[in-house]
Design a protein around this motif. Structure first.
Motif, PDB file in Angstrom:
ATOM      1  N   ARG A  16       7.396  27.858  63.273  1.00 15.87           N
ATOM      2  CA  ARG A  16       7.611  27.570  61.401  1.00 15.87           C
ATOM      3  C   ARG A  16       9.178  27.552  61.038  1.00 15.87           C
ATOM      4  NH1 ARG A  16       3.664  32.044  62.310  1.00 15.87           N
ATOM      5  NH2 ARG A  16       5.318  33.696  61.915  1.00 15.87           N
ATOM      6  N   CYS A  17      10.076  27.689  61.790  1.00 19.42           N
ATOM      7  CA  CYS A  17      11.167  28.305  61.331  1.00 19.42           C
ATOM      8  C   CYS A  17      11.763  26.728  61.850  1.00 19.42           C
ATOM      9  CB  CYS A  17      11.949  29.378  62.554  1.00 19.42           C
ATOM     10  SG  CYS A  17      14.378  29.363  62.123  1.00 19.42           S
ATOM     11  N   ILE A  18      11.547  25.993  62.819  1.00 24.16           N
ATOM     12  CA  ILE A  18      11.413  24.584  62.908  1.00 24.16           C
ATOM     13  C   ILE A  18      10.765  24.056  61.928  1.00 24.16           C
ATOM     14  CG2 ILE A  18      10.814  22.903  64.412  1.00 24.16           C
ATOM     15  CD1 ILE A  18      11.333  24.186  66.763  1.00 24.16           C
ATOM     16  N   VAL A  19       9.999  24.000  61.550  1.00 23.74           N
ATOM     17  CA  VAL A  19       9.542  23.214  60.488  1.00 23.74           C
ATOM     18  C   VAL A  19      10.163  23.388  59.131  1.00 23.74           C
ATOM     19  CG1 VAL A  19       7.432  22.774  59.132  1.00 23.74           C
ATOM     20  CG2 VAL A  19       6.761  22.913  61.484  1.00 23.74           C
ATOM     21  N   GLU A  20      10.552  24.676  59.179  1.00 22.95           N
ATOM     22  CA  GLU A  20      11.112  25.375  57.351  1.00 22.95           C
ATOM     23  C   GLU A  20      12.887  24.399  57.403  1.00 22.95           C
ATOM     24  OE1 GLU A  20      11.304  26.527  54.577  1.00 22.95           O
ATOM     25  OE2 GLU A  20       8.625  26.558  55.313  1.00 22.95           O
ATOM     26  N   ARG A  21      13.478  23.850  58.305  1.00 24.48           N
ATOM     27  CA  ARG A  21      14.339  23.658  59.097  1.00 24.48           C
ATOM     28  C   ARG A  21      14.074  21.811  58.912  1.00 24.48           C
ATOM     29  NH1 ARG A  21      17.787  26.149  63.496  1.00 24.48           N
ATOM     30  NH2 ARG A  21      18.172  28.642  63.153  1.00 24.48           N
ATOM     31  N   LEU A  22      13.570  21.322  59.411  1.00 27.21           N
ATOM     32  CA  LEU A  22      12.927  20.297  58.934  1.00 27.21           C
ATOM     33  C   LEU A  22      12.212  19.330  57.980  1.00 27.21           C
ATOM     34  CD1 LEU A  22      11.569  19.336  62.494  1.00 27.21           C
ATOM     35  CD2 LEU A  22      13.684  18.663  61.887  1.00 27.21           C
ATOM     36  N   ARG A  23      12.678  20.154  56.653  1.00 27.62           N
ATOM     37  CA  ARG A  23      11.624  20.140  55.471  1.00 27.62           C
ATOM     38  C   ARG A  23      13.287  19.036  54.754  1.00 27.62           C
ATOM     39  NH1 ARG A  23       9.977  25.405  52.286  1.00 27.62           N
ATOM     40  NH2 ARG A  23       9.783  23.391  50.429  1.00 27.62           N
ATOM     41  N   GLY A  24      14.025  20.358  54.873  1.00 28.64           N
ATOM     42  CA  GLY A  24      15.710  19.175  54.710  1.00 28.64           C
ATOM     43  C   GLY A  24      15.816  18.238  54.995  1.00 28.64           C
ATOM     44  N   GLY A  25      14.931  17.478  55.884  1.00 28.97           N
ATOM     45  CA  GLY A  25      15.275  16.070  56.691  1.00 28.97           C
ATOM     46  C   GLY A  25      15.611  16.672  57.759  1.00 28.97           C
ATOM     47  N   PRO A  26      15.552  14.734  58.658  1.00 28.06           N
ATOM     48  CA  PRO A  26      15.197  14.854  60.451  1.00 28.06           C
ATOM     49  C   PRO A  26      16.773  15.022  60.862  1.00 28.06           C
ATOM     50  CG  PRO A  26      14.886  12.739  59.346  1.00 28.06           C
ATOM     51  CD  PRO A  26      15.507  13.333  58.270  1.00 28.06           C
ATOM     52  N   LEU A  27      16.339  16.424  62.324  1.00 21.87           N
ATOM     53  CA  LEU A  27      17.517  16.432  62.853  1.00 21.87           C
ATOM     54  C   LEU A  27      17.409  16.480  64.154  1.00 21.87           C
ATOM     55  CD1 LEU A  27      17.500  20.405  61.022  1.00 21.87           C
ATOM     56  CD2 LEU A  27      19.053  19.005  60.954  1.00 21.87           C
ATOM     57  N   PRO A  28      18.458  16.281  65.390  1.00 27.13           N
ATOM     58  CA  PRO A  28      18.470  16.174  66.244  1.00 27.13           C
ATOM     59  C   PRO A  28      18.542  17.571  66.835  1.00 27.13           C
ATOM     60  CG  PRO A  28      20.770  16.657  65.672  1.00 27.13           C
ATOM     61  CD  PRO A  28      19.938  16.469  64.456  1.00 27.13           C
ATOM     62  N   VAL A  29      17.951  17.686  68.014  1.00 25.07           N
ATOM     63  CA  VAL A  29      17.186  19.089  68.671  1.00 25.07           C
ATOM     64  C   VAL A  29      18.609  20.363  68.740  1.00 25.07           C
ATOM     65  CG1 VAL A  29      16.596  20.518  71.213  1.00 25.07           C
ATOM     66  CG2 VAL A  29      15.854  18.602  70.418  1.00 25.07           C
ATOM     67  N   SER A  30      19.653  20.119  68.749  1.00 24.06           N
ATOM     68  CA  SER A  30      21.476  20.573  69.636  1.00 24.06           C
ATOM     69  C   SER A  30      21.204  20.965  67.383  1.00 24.06           C
ATOM     70  CB  SER A  30      22.720  20.522  69.343  1.00 24.06           C
ATOM     71  OG  SER A  30      22.296  18.840  68.249  1.00 24.06           O
ATOM     72  N   ARG A  40      17.719  26.379  73.692  1.00 18.40           N
ATOM     73  CA  ARG A  40      17.981  24.949  73.494  1.00 18.40           C
ATOM     74  C   ARG A  40      16.571  24.720  74.409  1.00 18.40           C
ATOM     75  NH1 ARG A  40      22.162  20.570  73.701  1.00 18.40           N
ATOM     76  NH2 ARG A  40      20.428  17.955  73.203  1.00 18.40           N
ATOM     77  N   PRO A  41      16.070  24.652  75.430  1.00 19.46           N
ATOM     78  CA  PRO A  41      14.693  23.853  76.592  1.00 19.46           C
ATOM     79  C   PRO A  41      13.820  24.562  76.122  1.00 19.46           C
ATOM     80  CG  PRO A  41      16.620  24.339  78.437  1.00 19.46           C
ATOM     81  CD  PRO A  41      17.242  25.520  76.550  1.00 19.46           C
ATOM     82  N   ALA A  42      13.488  25.516  74.947  1.00 14.25           N
ATOM     83  CA  ALA A  42      12.849  26.178  74.618  1.00 14.25           C
ATOM     84  C   ALA A  42      13.007  25.794  73.281  1.00 14.25           C
ATOM     85  CB  ALA A  42      13.060  27.935  74.572  1.00 14.25           C
ATOM     86  N   VAL A  43      13.378  24.801  72.451  1.00 13.54           N
ATOM     87  CA  VAL A  43      13.688  24.577  71.693  1.00 13.54           C
ATOM     88  C   VAL A  43      12.230  23.164  71.789  1.00 13.54           C
ATOM     89  CG1 VAL A  43      14.249  23.211  69.729  1.00 13.54           C
ATOM     90  CG2 VAL A  43      15.359  25.807  70.228  1.00 13.54           C
ATOM     91  N   SER A  44      13.286  22.377  72.789  1.00 10.77           N
ATOM     92  CA  SER A  44      12.408  21.461  72.690  1.00 10.77           C
ATOM     93  C   SER A  44      10.958  21.122  73.719  1.00 10.77           C
ATOM     94  CB  SER A  44      13.202  20.665  74.105  1.00 10.77           C
ATOM     95  OG  SER A  44      14.774  19.904  73.182  1.00 10.77           O
ATOM     96  N   GLN A  45      10.754  22.884  74.096  1.00 14.91           N
ATOM     97  CA  GLN A  45       9.013  23.131  74.588  1.00 14.91           C
ATOM     98  C   GLN A  45       8.410  23.452  73.155  1.00 14.91           C
ATOM     99  OE1 GLN A  45       8.245  25.519  77.588  1.00 14.91           O
ATOM    100  NE2 GLN A  45       6.223  25.043  77.800  1.00 14.91           N
ATOM    101  N   HIS A  46       8.671  23.718  72.183  1.00 15.58           N
ATOM    102  CA  HIS A  46       8.411  23.995  70.743  1.00 15.58           C
ATOM    103  C   HIS A  46       8.321  22.868  70.176  1.00 15.58           C
ATOM    104  CE1 HIS A  46       7.867  28.374  70.926  1.00 15.58           C
ATOM    105  NE2 HIS A  46       8.900  28.048  70.990  1.00 15.58           N
ATOM    106  N   LEU A  47       9.737  21.802  70.616  1.00 16.19           N
ATOM    107  CA  LEU A  47       9.381  20.310  69.833  1.00 16.19           C
ATOM    108  C   LEU A  47       8.244  19.055  70.551  1.00 16.19           C
ATOM    109  CD1 LEU A  47      13.174  19.970  68.916  1.00 16.19           C
ATOM    110  CD2 LEU A  47      11.272  19.588  67.155  1.00 16.19           C
ATOM    111  N   ARG A  48       7.838  19.620  71.104  1.00 17.50           N
ATOM    112  CA  ARG A  48       6.469  19.068  72.395  1.00 17.50           C
ATOM    113  C   ARG A  48       5.298  19.198  72.211  1.00 17.50           C
ATOM    114  NH1 ARG A  48      10.284  18.835  76.733  1.00 17.50           N
ATOM    115  NH2 ARG A  48       9.564  21.020  77.253  1.00 17.50           N
ATOM    116  N   VAL A  49       5.227  20.882  71.124  1.00 16.56           N
ATOM    117  CA  VAL A  49       3.987  21.113  70.489  1.00 16.56           C
ATOM    118  C   VAL A  49       3.789  20.675  69.293  1.00 16.56           C
ATOM    119  CG1 VAL A  49       2.756  23.279  70.548  1.00 16.56           C
ATOM    120  CG2 VAL A  49       4.149  23.267  72.046  1.00 16.56           C
ATOM    121  N   LEU A  50       4.943  20.901  68.554  1.00 17.58           N
ATOM    122  CA  LEU A  50       5.006  20.450  67.248  1.00 17.58           C
ATOM    123  C   LEU A  50       4.652  18.682  67.394  1.00 17.58           C
ATOM    124  CD1 LEU A  50       7.764  22.186  65.310  1.00 17.58           C
ATOM    125  CD2 LEU A  50       4.855  23.141  65.264  1.00 17.58           C
TER     126      LEU A  50
END
Length: 109
Positions: A16-30, A40-50
């Motif tokens: 949900r935090c990642i989705v909130e951050r993306l409300r402002g526009g596209p961003l890279p994983v970093s 960061r690998p965990a974030v990548s895994q969350h991005l795969r799920v989303l």
């Protein structure tokens, strides 16, 4: 994507935090990983799920991949929530009509 898939993907607070951050526009994983309490690998895994839930779109740009909210990614979830809201409003309206009839019967003539 089904609304169940979207709900399951959004059940995790990090997602949900990642989705909130993306409300402002596209961003890279970093940029998405910066400040999150997971690696960061965990974030990548969350991005795969989303992404798998149809909530994100990925755009390669050079060596980076930019993640953004998928237009229409929450359409089915929104339709489901709208239907629930419509049901709740219809039930409220029916109860209000019943209450109005009760009061009309109780009113002295």
């Amino acid at each position: 994507m089904t609304y169940e898939t979207a709900i399951a993907a959004l059940a995790d607070p990090t997602r949900r935090c990642i989705v909130e951050r993306l409300r402002g526009g596209p961003l890279p994983v970093s940029a998405l990983a910066d400040g999150l309490p997971v690696s960061r690998p965990a974030v990548s895994q969350h991005l795969r799920v989303l992404s798998g839930a149809g909530l994100l779109q990925v755009t390669p740009h050079g060596t980076r991949r930019y993640y953004g909210l998928a237009p229409g990614g929450v359409d089915e979830l929104r339709a489901w929530l709208d239907a629930m809201w419509d049901d709740a409003l219809a039930a409220f309206a029916a109860e209000a009509r019943l209450e109005a009839r009760r009061r009309e019967k109780e009113r002295p003539r």
